[in-house]
Enzyme design. Structure first.
Site, PDB file in Angstrom:
ATOM      1  N   ASP A   1       5.178  -1.483  -3.374  1.00  0.00           N
ATOM      2  CA  ASP A   1       3.934  -0.844  -3.798  1.00  0.00           C
ATOM      3  C   ASP A   1       3.057  -0.604  -2.578  1.00  0.00           C
ATOM      4  O   ASP A   1       3.173  -1.316  -1.556  1.00  0.00           O
ATOM      5  CB  ASP A   1       3.190  -1.712  -4.825  1.00  0.00           C
ATOM      6  CG  ASP A   1       2.004  -0.975  -5.441  1.00  0.00           C
ATOM      7  OD1 ASP A   1       2.155   0.223  -5.755  1.00  0.00           O
ATOM      8  OD2 ASP A   1       0.933  -1.579  -5.595  1.00  0.00           O
TER       9      ASP A   1
ATOM     10  N   GLU B   1      -1.169   0.745  -1.373  1.00  0.00           N
ATOM     11  CA  GLU B   1      -2.518   1.184  -1.699  1.00  0.00           C
ATOM     12  C   GLU B   1      -2.932   2.168  -0.612  1.00  0.00           C
ATOM     13  O   GLU B   1      -2.488   2.049   0.543  1.00  0.00           O
ATOM     14  CB  GLU B   1      -3.498   0.013  -1.779  1.00  0.00           C
ATOM     15  CG  GLU B   1      -3.169  -1.020  -2.848  1.00  0.00           C
ATOM     16  CD  GLU B   1      -3.210  -0.491  -4.262  1.00  0.00           C
ATOM     17  OE1 GLU B   1      -3.841   0.568  -4.490  1.00  0.00           O
ATOM     18  OE2 GLU B   1      -2.599  -1.118  -5.149  1.00  0.00           O
TER      19      GLU B   1
ATOM     20  N   ASP C   1     -13.683   6.435  -4.871  1.00  0.00           N
ATOM     21  CA  ASP C   1     -12.931   6.177  -6.102  1.00  0.00           C
ATOM     22  C   ASP C   1     -11.737   5.270  -5.831  1.00  0.00           C
ATOM     23  O   ASP C   1     -11.425   4.378  -6.632  1.00  0.00           O
ATOM     24  CB  ASP C   1     -12.443   7.494  -6.722  1.00  0.00           C
ATOM     25  CG  ASP C   1     -13.576   8.296  -7.352  1.00  0.00           C
ATOM     26  OD1 ASP C   1     -14.650   7.695  -7.599  1.00  0.00           O
ATOM     27  OD2 ASP C   1     -13.392   9.499  -7.583  1.00  0.00           O
TER      28      ASP C   1
ATOM     29  N   HIS D   1      -6.409  -3.566  -8.370  1.00  0.00           N
ATOM     30  CA  HIS D   1      -5.068  -3.175  -7.951  1.00  0.00           C
ATOM     31  C   HIS D   1      -4.841  -3.690  -6.529  1.00  0.00           C
ATOM     32  O   HIS D   1      -5.579  -3.357  -5.613  1.00  0.00           O
ATOM     33  CB  HIS D   1      -4.917  -1.645  -7.968  1.00  0.00           C
ATOM     34  CG  HIS D   1      -4.804  -1.082  -9.344  1.00  0.00           C
ATOM     35  ND1 HIS D   1      -3.597  -0.732  -9.908  1.00  0.00           N
ATOM     36  CD2 HIS D   1      -5.740  -0.820 -10.281  1.00  0.00           C
ATOM     37  CE1 HIS D   1      -3.801  -0.269 -11.126  1.00  0.00           C
ATOM     38  NE2 HIS D   1      -5.097  -0.310 -11.378  1.00  0.00           N
TER      39      HIS D   1
ATOM     40  N   ASP E   1       0.777  -6.438  -7.601  1.00  0.00           N
ATOM     41  CA  ASP E   1       1.427  -5.420  -8.421  1.00  0.00           C
ATOM     42  C   ASP E   1       2.947  -5.509  -8.291  1.00  0.00           C
ATOM     43  O   ASP E   1       3.681  -5.287  -9.261  1.00  0.00           O
ATOM     44  CB  ASP E   1       0.947  -4.024  -8.025  1.00  0.00           C
ATOM     45  CG  ASP E   1      -0.434  -3.710  -8.590  1.00  0.00           C
ATOM     46  OD1 ASP E   1      -1.006  -4.582  -9.272  1.00  0.00           O
ATOM     47  OD2 ASP E   1      -0.934  -2.600  -8.355  1.00  0.00           O
TER      48      ASP E   1
END
EC number: 2.7.7.7
Length: 240
Positions: free
Chosen positions: A7, A9, A52, A152, A157
């Site tokens: 994963d 970000e 965001d 998150h 995750d």
């Protein structure tokens, strides 16, 4: 088989707009068991983070001050994913960002550095059409505890996705079967007059039968219905 639950970000949603990876996490799994080996990195993106995106993952540019750039850790990532099958939820997103980062350095795209990519979001949509298939929704569906997940984060995750993936693929373990040899197949090497003794049948005890039923109950709960084993048993009873 070596697999990596992966994963990332990022600073935003589109690598084509210059957004960058700021966190990478991968958990190693061999033969469907987590090995404890992992790679977890934060990277300075050399650009601002969209508001965001920061609200989703909670990673600020101030936190990333002093962290290495992607170019400084690219070889670590390449070595870690090399020859492994990658398991990613919404794989096009993460692979797209990794490909953009590798391209900046003149390195091959992700699929040429690994042994393949499994998209668990695509798997979930096939298994549960018309239903919510976000990682949170799948955790709820399979009763995976996500109480420690407030934002998150790539590493947590990955831990959740590993449990979800194992639940989604529980029916894929191989079964031992007797298969009649095809005509012309090689001989087993047994003498021509060999006679196989009747196999001794061991009946399940009450405790073993109860444990089996409990396992089938868990499968029913996982698929939100009746598992294949019970459907086949019911069909057999009807045919009899």
């Amino acid at each position: 088989m070596r697999q990596i639950i992966l994963d990332t970000e990022t600073t935003g949603l589109e690598p084509s707009q210059g957004h960058r990876i700021i966190e990478f996490a991968g958990l190693e799994m061999v033969d469907r068991k987590l090995t404890g080996r992992h790679l977890h990195l934060y990277m300075h993106p050399e650009r601002e983070i969209d508001a965001d995106a920061e609200r989703v993952h909670g990673i600020s540019l101030a936190f990333l001050e002093g962290k290495p750039r992607f170019a400084e850790v690219a070889s670590q990532i390449s070595d870690f994913i090399g020859d492994a099958e990658l398991i990613i939820h919404n794989a096009p997103f993460d692979v797209g960002f990794m490909d953009a980062e590798f391209a900046r350095l003149g390195l091959p795209p992700t699929v040429r550095q690994c042994a393949g990519v499994i998209d668990t979001l695509a798997m979930a949509r096939d298994q549960f059409p018309g239903k919510r298939n976000s990682l949170d929704a799948l955790c709820d569906r399979f009763d995976v505890d996500r109480s420690n997940r407030t934002l998150h984060g790539a590493l947590i995750d990955c831990e959740l996705l590993a449990e979800v993936y194992l639940w989604m693929t529980r029916g894929q373990e191989s079964l031992m079967m007797d298969i009649e040899p095809e005509a012309g197949a090689a001989s087993s090497g047994l003498p021509a007059d060999f006679v196989r003794k009747p196999l001794k049948v061991l009946r399940a005890s009450e405790a073993e039968a109860a444990e089996h039923e409990a396992y089938l109950d868990a499968l029913d709960k996982a698929v939100k219905g009746t598992c294949l084993w019970r459907k086949l048993a019911a069909d057999k009873d009807v045919a009899a």
